[in-house]
Design a protein around this motif. Structure first.
Motif, PDB file in Angstrom:
ATOM      1  N   UNK A  60      41.986  42.904  44.742  1.00  0.00           N
ATOM      2  CA  UNK A  60      42.424  41.348  44.182  1.00  0.00           C
ATOM      3  C   UNK A  60      42.469  40.515  45.382  1.00  0.00           C
ATOM      4  N   UNK A  61      42.983  40.754  46.318  1.00  0.00           N
ATOM      5  CA  UNK A  61      43.196  39.953  47.846  1.00  0.00           C
ATOM      6  C   UNK A  61      41.696  39.706  48.226  1.00  0.00           C
ATOM      7  N   UNK A  62      40.875  40.665  48.103  1.00  0.00           N
ATOM      8  CA  UNK A  62      39.507  40.829  48.671  1.00  0.00           C
ATOM      9  C   UNK A  62      38.512  39.423  47.977  1.00  0.00           C
ATOM     10  N   UNK A  63      39.069  39.699  46.686  1.00  0.00           N
ATOM     11  CA  UNK A  63      38.073  38.800  45.761  1.00  0.00           C
ATOM     12  C   UNK A  63      38.655  37.433  45.916  1.00  0.00           C
ATOM     13  N   UNK A  64      39.909  37.147  45.937  1.00  0.00           N
ATOM     14  CA  UNK A  64      40.315  35.687  46.266  1.00  0.00           C
ATOM     15  C   UNK A  64      39.891  35.401  47.505  1.00  0.00           C
ATOM     16  N   UNK A  65      39.931  36.030  48.765  1.00  0.00           N
ATOM     17  CA  UNK A  65      39.493  35.653  50.085  1.00  0.00           C
ATOM     18  C   UNK A  65      38.225  35.310  49.826  1.00  0.00           C
ATOM     19  N   UNK A  66      37.233  36.063  49.136  1.00  0.00           N
ATOM     20  CA  UNK A  66      35.948  35.673  49.212  1.00  0.00           C
ATOM     21  C   UNK A  66      35.567  34.485  48.298  1.00  0.00           C
ATOM     22  N   UNK A  67      36.682  33.875  47.912  1.00  0.00           N
ATOM     23  CA  UNK A  67      36.322  32.748  46.765  1.00  0.00           C
ATOM     24  C   UNK A  67      36.301  33.003  45.356  1.00  0.00           C
ATOM     25  N   UNK A  68      36.369  34.140  45.010  1.00  0.00           N
ATOM     26  CA  UNK A  68      36.075  34.480  43.855  1.00  0.00           C
ATOM     27  C   UNK A  68      37.491  34.904  42.974  1.00  0.00           C
ATOM     28  N   UNK A  69      37.673  33.676  41.889  1.00  0.00           N
ATOM     29  CA  UNK A  69      38.914  33.921  41.522  1.00  0.00           C
ATOM     30  C   UNK A  69      39.054  34.399  40.049  1.00  0.00           C
ATOM     31  N   UNK A  70      38.239  35.285  39.833  1.00  0.00           N
ATOM     32  CA  UNK A  70      38.224  35.915  38.468  1.00  0.00           C
ATOM     33  C   UNK A  70      37.990  37.398  38.394  1.00  0.00           C
ATOM     34  N   UNK A  71      38.563  38.006  37.729  1.00  0.00           N
ATOM     35  CA  UNK A  71      38.042  39.512  37.551  1.00  0.00           C
ATOM     36  C   UNK A  71      37.600  40.052  36.306  1.00  0.00           C
ATOM     37  N   UNK A  72      37.860  39.237  35.180  1.00  0.00           N
ATOM     38  CA  UNK A  72      37.398  39.543  33.988  1.00  0.00           C
ATOM     39  C   UNK A  72      37.000  38.438  32.973  1.00  0.00           C
ATOM     40  N   UNK A  73      36.403  38.647  32.012  1.00  0.00           N
ATOM     41  CA  UNK A  73      36.022  37.480  30.829  1.00  0.00           C
ATOM     42  C   UNK A  73      37.085  38.081  29.681  1.00  0.00           C
ATOM     43  N   UNK A  74      37.712  37.372  29.036  1.00  0.00           N
ATOM     44  CA  UNK A  74      38.620  37.384  27.896  1.00  0.00           C
ATOM     45  C   UNK A  74      37.675  37.845  26.730  1.00  0.00           C
ATOM     46  N   UNK A  75      37.763  38.790  25.935  1.00  0.00           N
ATOM     47  CA  UNK A  75      37.216  39.278  25.055  1.00  0.00           C
ATOM     48  C   UNK A  75      36.864  38.264  23.898  1.00  0.00           C
ATOM     49  N   UNK A  76      37.994  37.572  23.582  1.00  0.00           N
ATOM     50  CA  UNK A  76      37.772  36.752  22.257  1.00  0.00           C
ATOM     51  C   UNK A  76      36.988  35.225  22.705  1.00  0.00           C
ATOM     52  N   UNK A  77      37.333  35.090  23.937  1.00  0.00           N
ATOM     53  CA  UNK A  77      36.741  33.602  24.081  1.00  0.00           C
ATOM     54  C   UNK A  77      35.827  33.541  25.230  1.00  0.00           C
ATOM     55  N   UNK A  78      35.825  34.787  25.817  1.00  0.00           N
ATOM     56  CA  UNK A  78      34.845  34.765  27.059  1.00  0.00           C
ATOM     57  C   UNK A  78      35.308  33.876  28.280  1.00  0.00           C
ATOM     58  N   UNK A  79      36.525  33.490  28.029  1.00  0.00           N
ATOM     59  CA  UNK A  79      37.223  32.587  29.422  1.00  0.00           C
ATOM     60  C   UNK A  79      37.426  33.630  30.610  1.00  0.00           C
ATOM     61  N   UNK A  80      37.185  33.014  31.638  1.00  0.00           N
ATOM     62  CA  UNK A  80      37.336  33.988  32.852  1.00  0.00           C
ATOM     63  C   UNK A  80      38.845  33.882  33.248  1.00  0.00           C
ATOM     64  N   UNK A  81      39.343  35.139  33.472  1.00  0.00           N
ATOM     65  CA  UNK A  81      40.755  35.432  33.970  1.00  0.00           C
ATOM     66  C   UNK A  81      40.834  35.923  35.191  1.00  0.00           C
ATOM     67  N   UNK A  82      41.700  35.699  35.891  1.00  0.00           N
ATOM     68  CA  UNK A  82      41.972  36.382  37.141  1.00  0.00           C
ATOM     69  C   UNK A  82      43.253  36.972  37.486  1.00  0.00           C
ATOM     70  N   UNK A  83      43.484  37.301  38.734  1.00  0.00           N
ATOM     71  CA  UNK A  83      44.805  38.043  39.267  1.00  0.00           C
ATOM     72  C   UNK A  83      46.011  36.915  38.970  1.00  0.00           C
TER      73      UNK A  83
END
Length: 96
Positions: free
Chosen positions: A30-53
């Protein structure tokens, strides 16, 4: 939102959705993703919205990813290692 502090920690290369990023040894995924500017880890199954740490201590399920072929891993709890392969969870077309 997050700012990296200077460090002399060795660097490792991990692959996120097939793309190489550089992380610091000792970082969580999670820290590596955030440091790289990537603030999401998955898409919500119901709406497809991006979710993050969110909690960053393993209590919530917002940062679940597949790591080296093992799904359902908390990105906030797993320490990066050189060559690690991370796949973010994507919503399926049928909403599942």
């Amino acid at each position: 939102m997050f700012r990296r502090l200077p460090s002399t920690a060795p660097r490792v290369e991990i692959f996120v959705d097939g793309r190489a990023i550089t992380a610091r040894s000792g970082d969580t995924v999670a820290a590596a993703l955030l440091a790289d500017g990537q603030n999401w880890t998955r898409e919500a199954a119901n709406a497809g919205t991006r979710r993050g740490p969110y909690c960053l201590i393993g209590h919530c399920h917002e940062c679940l990813v597949e790591i080296d072929g093992q799904p359902g891993q908390h990105a906030c709890l797993v320490t990066v290692r050189d060559g690690m392969r991370v796949v973010r969870t994507r919503r399926m077309e049928d909403g599942t």
